[in-house]
Design a protein around this motif. Structure first.
Motif, mmCIF file in Angstrom:
data_model
loop_
_atom_site.group_PDB
_atom_site.id
_atom_site.type_symbol
_atom_site.label_atom_id
_atom_site.label_comp_id
_atom_site.label_asym_id
_atom_site.label_seq_id
_atom_site.Cartn_x
_atom_site.Cartn_y
_atom_site.Cartn_z
ATOM 1 N N VAL A 39 0.856 -1.177 0.000
ATOM 2 C CA VAL A 39 0.000 0.000 0.000
ATOM 3 C C VAL A 39 0.897 1.234 0.000
ATOM 4 N N GLU A 40 0.408 2.333 -0.555
ATOM 5 C CA GLU A 40 1.190 3.565 -0.567
ATOM 6 C C GLU A 40 1.526 3.982 0.864
ATOM 7 N N PHE A 41 2.817 4.208 1.100
ATOM 8 C CA PHE A 41 3.172 4.623 2.465
ATOM 9 C C PHE A 41 2.701 6.060 2.688
ATOM 10 N N PRO A 42 2.249 6.359 3.908
ATOM 11 C CA PRO A 42 1.613 7.646 4.159
ATOM 12 C C PRO A 42 2.609 8.757 4.439
ATOM 13 N N TYR A 43 2.136 9.975 4.234
ATOM 14 C CA TYR A 43 2.844 11.162 4.718
ATOM 15 C C TYR A 43 2.408 11.363 6.162
ATOM 16 N N PRO A 44 3.304 11.249 7.130
ATOM 17 C CA PRO A 44 2.898 11.311 8.544
ATOM 18 C C PRO A 44 2.620 12.739 8.992
ATOM 19 N N SER A 45 1.370 13.149 8.894
ATOM 20 C CA SER A 45 1.000 14.507 9.271
ATOM 21 C C SER A 45 0.688 14.578 10.761
ATOM 22 N N GLY A 46 0.614 15.798 11.265
ATOM 23 C CA GLY A 46 0.342 16.003 12.687
ATOM 24 C C GLY A 46 -1.049 15.585 13.093
ATOM 25 N N GLN A 47 -1.971 15.540 12.128
ATOM 26 C CA GLN A 47 -3.356 15.174 12.455
ATOM 27 C C GLN A 47 -3.519 13.680 12.706
ATOM 28 N N GLY A 48 -2.539 12.879 12.327
ATOM 29 C CA GLY A 48 -2.657 11.435 12.490
ATOM 30 C C GLY A 48 -3.548 10.823 11.412
ATOM 31 N N LEU A 49 -3.881 9.564 11.607
ATOM 32 C CA LEU A 49 -4.730 8.853 10.647
ATOM 33 C C LEU A 49 -6.116 9.485 10.563
ATOM 34 N N HIS A 50 -6.691 9.473 9.370
ATOM 35 C CA HIS A 50 -8.114 9.751 9.231
ATOM 36 C C HIS A 50 -8.783 8.464 8.771
ATOM 37 N N VAL A 51 -10.105 8.419 8.766
ATOM 38 C CA VAL A 51 -10.779 7.140 8.494
ATOM 39 C C VAL A 51 -10.637 6.693 7.046
ATOM 40 N N GLY A 52 -10.042 7.540 6.191
ATOM 41 C CA GLY A 52 -9.762 7.093 4.827
ATOM 42 C C GLY A 52 -8.577 6.158 4.759
ATOM 43 N N HIS A 53 -7.602 6.323 5.679
ATOM 44 C CA HIS A 53 -6.408 5.478 5.655
ATOM 45 C C HIS A 53 -6.712 3.987 5.812
ATOM 46 N N PRO A 54 -7.565 3.588 6.776
ATOM 47 C CA PRO A 54 -7.739 2.148 6.994
ATOM 48 C C PRO A 54 -8.367 1.393 5.825
ATOM 49 N N ARG A 55 -9.048 2.088 4.929
ATOM 50 C CA ARG A 55 -9.713 1.367 3.834
ATOM 51 C C ARG A 55 -8.712 0.600 2.965
ATOM 52 N N PRO A 56 -7.707 1.247 2.382
ATOM 53 C CA PRO A 56 -6.747 0.471 1.581
ATOM 54 C C PRO A 56 -5.857 -0.431 2.424
ATOM 55 N N TYR A 57 -5.496 0.015 3.640
ATOM 56 C CA TYR A 57 -4.622 -0.804 4.477
ATOM 57 C C TYR A 57 -5.305 -2.123 4.842
ATOM 58 N N THR A 58 -6.604 -2.048 5.170
ATOM 59 C CA THR A 58 -7.335 -3.265 5.531
ATOM 60 C C THR A 58 -7.504 -4.169 4.317
ATOM 61 N N ALA A 59 -7.792 -3.566 3.176
ATOM 62 C CA ALA A 59 -8.001 -4.360 1.962
ATOM 63 C C ALA A 59 -6.780 -5.215 1.632
ATOM 64 N N LEU A 60 -5.610 -4.598 1.653
ATOM 65 C CA LEU A 60 -4.391 -5.363 1.337
ATOM 66 C C LEU A 60 -3.964 -6.238 2.505
ATOM 67 N N ASP A 61 -4.344 -5.877 3.730
ATOM 68 C CA ASP A 61 -4.080 -6.742 4.876
ATOM 69 C C ASP A 61 -4.856 -8.048 4.717
ATOM 70 N N ILE A 62 -6.072 -7.952 4.201
ATOM 71 C CA ILE A 62 -6.875 -9.151 3.939
ATOM 72 C C ILE A 62 -6.146 -10.056 2.950
ATOM 73 N N VAL A 63 -5.649 -9.457 1.877
ATOM 74 C CA VAL A 63 -4.926 -10.235 0.864
ATOM 75 C C VAL A 63 -3.667 -10.864 1.473
ATOM 76 N N ALA A 64 -2.923 -10.060 2.235
ATOM 77 C CA ALA A 64 -1.671 -10.565 2.835
ATOM 78 C C ALA A 64 -1.932 -11.715 3.798
ATOM 79 N N ARG A 65 -2.936 -11.572 4.662
ATOM 80 C CA ARG A 65 -3.244 -12.631 5.633
ATOM 81 C C ARG A 65 -3.731 -13.892 4.923
ATOM 82 N N LYS A 66 -4.546 -13.718 3.890
ATOM 83 C CA LYS A 66 -5.031 -14.887 3.140
ATOM 84 C C LYS A 66 -3.861 -15.614 2.473
#
Length: 806
Positions: A39-66
């Motif tokens: 997954v594209e590595f993030p730019y670590p901003s001061g605001q931290g994660l927003h709820v858009g980040h987990p969508r692609p991370y979870t999707a590829l995590d599913i593939v990786a775990r499978k």
């Protein structure tokens, strides 16, 4: 009776277990089948994660775990794209050194990612600001420089008056800086450039060898903009010079009634003594400098321009004098800085001609008939025949193009040419927080790269990293660092004080993950040969043009240098849709619709957030956040947990659910591979409904269910696996397999009708004879047939029973 599921305890427990066991570390056993998920590595901003980040991370995590469950050695890494302007701007505003800002932001991001249970291999974590990393970014630049693909050039750039930095066209919106909102002006600066145009054909042709979604391929091809046409010379009357234009429609040259040049065209200055209204042209040039390239070329904008009084051009095919105009929609950075205008067949040229009362001549007719081109441009000219075009009259468009090119080449006033919209990559920033460019300038030797032994060239520690008013980098003031010796002649030299753009570190980071601690090369050939290419790369649609082009360019260059083993870096590329606020608008603080993922993890659990973001809708489309949807996903997980209360000790599948079990395995397995995460979860929800209808689930069925669900909701499923006595860890189990023959059901639901109207439905076996099916149907609707006379009985096998009655 099972206890209520406590996500606070369970999630922390399993995250610690996975850390202690290094559960998801990729191994260096290169004999195993590999899978590289990225997954594209993030730019670590001061605001931290927003709820858009987990969508692609979870999707590829599913593939990786499978994939791990399928026996693969999986590389699923994470790192930080940490150089760049946002951090520097924050540092300047808050008087905190960018290095400290970056460290704090990375720490925050990592804690949040860890709380979501991602199976990243943290042993391979990288950071673009780490000298051990940017050593190799500088090494790649040095190679590009030595091969003539990095050079310095005076050119106009978009200059933010507040950030004091050059901006890419994409960073300028409506004439202001996208980041700070300040006015942007055009400014000529000496910039480092990378010759990406040398790789234009390879970048297009390589798309035929990879599995990218179609809109990604289209965006790449459109940005490169390869076209075939001709370069044509228009003489400037009474001079030795000519204006050269590129056109894909040389067949329309007889319809060229005027020319347009960029306000910055050098001929305007060369012939200023001949141009009687040069002051007006200078004033127009000054106004044009305030606009970005995008604004200047925007088709919908109002047409502006100034006729050049004193010089005219000669149309090379008919010898007619035609006026030369200056207009800001023509850019020096695109093509030759001059165009021929054929207003009869181009909307923009037509609008310009109508506004300034210029001639309009039709030269292509669809069916050989002329139309009123003074009313509107006739643009349906891909096919048709030539008219008003001398020696081309009566020819088809294709034949006319070929004949015109012959004419141009014979008269030596033009030639066939392949052209590209792609321009060389501006590769320098007049800022502090970036990789130092490993080059010195010597008055005697020119620009010289520093020896490889001196890499990394460290970014010096500074007290002041404020941008300078004269546009120079803050590094320019550090004379002790700037003044050095020339590696070639040993004489005095000065270091380059521009730094690299943020794009630099992200253009090769996927290679470093293969071997992140190697001090001798960017990665060993053995590691690169094993891991590359990336098997599946997911990122935002906003990065499918420039980031993908830049990283593919660097990779192809490294392939030509023999550094990497594959011509393309990514075998598969997908993109995800944005998560919007509950009101359907993009999340932002000003709209008050931002959702903090930390709050969801605290109140509902990480598994709930992961499940919801996969269930929210089609993965590649935007979707609106819903608090009710989050609660629904938590209820789903609670139902999975409570199945422990109705579990039997039978290890196999019950006979009545055997088909459903195999169908679910098949469905979930397929959907996880095809971005259909929402329907995979829906299939598991349906299976659970069947368990509760039956009020029983065998241990075998339960184990299969939680194994299928594990990649989505790893914490709760790991806890259940342990609670019901599963051997080992769930993440170490094999992925469930289905029997194709057992996915086919032998029963079918059919409609039972009276006079064509459905009155009931009936479950039958596909092998039931006709008479038996009709009898069952009539029995089911007997009460509705009372008092009626049956006229006819119709059975359409596997579909309907229809009783015709009166």
């Amino acid at each position: 009776m099972s206890e209520v599921y406590n996500h606070h305890v369970v999630e922390k427990k399993w995250q610690q277990v996975w850390d202690d066991e290094k559960a998801f570390a990729a191994t260096n056993d290169f004999t195993k089948p590999k899978y590289y998920a990225l997954v594209e590595f993030p730019y670590p901003s001061g605001q931290g994660l927003h709820v858009g980040h987990p969508r692609p991370y979870t999707a590829l995590d599913i593939v990786a775990r499978k994939r791990r469950m399928q026996g693969y050695n999986v590389l699923y890494p994470m790192g930080w794209d940490a150089f760049g302007l946002p951090t520097e701007n924050y540092a300047i505003k808050n008087h905190i050194h960018p290095k400290i800002v970056t460290e704090n932001n990375v720490k925050r991001f990592k804690e949040q990612l860890h709380s979501l249970g991602y199976s990243f291999d943290w042993d391979r974590e990288i950071n673009t600001t780490d000298p051990k990393y940017y050593h190799w970014t500088q090494w790649i630049f040095r190679k590009l420089f030595e091969e003539g693909l990095a050079y310095k050039k005076e050119m106009p750039i978009n200059w933010c008056t507040s950030c004091k930095v050059g901006l890419a066209n994409e960073e300028v919106v409506n004439g202001v800086c996208e980041r700070c909102g300040s006015p942007v002006v055009r400014k000529v600066k000496s910039e480092w450039m990378l010759k990406i145009t040398e790789y234009a054909d390879k970048l297009i042709d390589g798309l035929d060898t990879v599995d990218y979604i179609e809109r990604v391929k289209v965006s790449q091809k459109n940005w490169i903009g390869r076209s075939t046409g001709a370069e044509v010379d228009f003489a400037i009357k009474d001079t030795e010079d000519k204006l050269t234009v590129y056109t894909t429609r040389c067949d329309t040259l007889f319809g060229a009634t005027y020319m347009v040049v960029s306000p910055e065209h050098p001929y305007l200055d060369k012939y200023k003594d001949k141009i009687s209204n040069f002051d007006a042209i200078l004033a127009y040039r000054e106004e044009a400098a305030k606009k970005s390239d995008f604004e200047r070329s925007e088709l919908a904008k109002d047409k502006t321009g100034v006729q050049v009084d004193g010089i005219v051009a000669i149309n090379p095919v008919n010898g007619k004098e035609i006026p030369i105009w200056v207009s800001d929609y023509v850019l020096m950075s695109y093509g030759t800085g001059a165009i021929m205008a054929v207003p009869a067949h181009d909307d923009r040229d037509w609008e310009f001609a109508k506004k300034f009362n210029l001639p309009i001549i039709q030269v292509v007719a669809k069916d050989g008939e002329e139309v009123d081109v003074n009313a509107a441009a006739f643009t349906d000219v891909a096919t048709g025949v030539l008219v008003n075009s001398g020696f081309l009259n009566g020819l088809s468009v294709a034949d006319a193009k070929a004949k015109m090119i012959e004419f141009l080449e014979e008269k030596k006033i033009g030639h066939a040419k392949v052209n590209y919209k792609l321009r060389d990559w501006v590769f320098s920033r007049q800022r502090y927080w970036g990789e130092p460019i490993p080059v010195v300038h010597c008055e005697k030797c020119g620009y010289v790269s520093i020896p490889e032994s001196e890499l990394p060239l460290l970014l010096p520690e500074v007290e002041s990293y404020e941008p300078t008013d004269n546009g120079e980098s803050p590094l320019a003031a550090m004379t002790d660092w700037v003044n050095t010796t020339c590696p070639c002649c040993g004489g005095p030299a000065k270091r380059e004080t521009d730094t690299m753009p943020q794009w630099a570190g992200s253009s090769w980071y996927f290679l470093r993950y293969c071997d992140p601690t190697n001090d001798n090369e960017l990665a060993s050939k053995e590691a690169l040969k094993y891991w590359m290419p990336v098997d599946w790369y997911n990122g935002g649609m906003e990065h499918t043009t420039l980031h993908l082009l830049y990283s593919r360019f660097w990779h192809k260059f490294l392939y030509d240098q023999g550094v990497v083993n594959t011509p393309e870096p990514y075998q598969k590329r997908t993109s995800h849709g944005m998560i919007l606020g509950e009101n359907g608008e993009k999340m932002s603080k000003s709209r008050g619709n931002v959702v903090n993922p930390d709050d969801i993890v605290r109140d509902y659990g990480a598994d709930t957030l992961r499940t919801y973001e996969m269930f929210i809708g089609a993965f590649d489309l935007a979707a609106s956040w819903s608090e009710d949807g989050v609660k629904g996903c938590r209820r789903f997980l609670d139902r999975v947990w409570k199945l422990q209360d109705i579990m039997t000790e039978e290890e196999g599948y019950s006979k009545d659910l055997e088909t459903k079990m195999h169908q679910t395995i098949q469905k979930v397995s397929f959907d996880f591979e095809n971005l259909k995460y929402n329907t995979a979860i829906a299939a598991m929800m349906a299976l659970i409904n069947d368990f509760y209808k039956k009020n029983a689930v065998t241990k075998g069925e339960y184990k299969t269910l939680i194994t299928l669900l594990n990649p989505v909701a790893p914490h709760i499923t790991e806890e259940i696996w342990q609670a019901i006595g599963g051997e080992g860890r769930l993440y170490q189990q094999s992925w469930p397999e289905f029997d194709e023959a057992k996915t086919v059901t032998n029963t079918v639901e059919i409609a039972v009708q009276i006079n064509g109207k459905v009155k009931a439905t009936l479950n039958i076996s596909k092998d039931d004879p006709k008479d038996e099916v009709i009898a069952k149907g009539k029995e089911l609707i007997a009460d509705k047939l009372e008092g009626k006379t049956i006229v006819k009985e119709i059975y359409v096998p596997g579909r309907i029973v229809n009783i015709v009655a009166k």
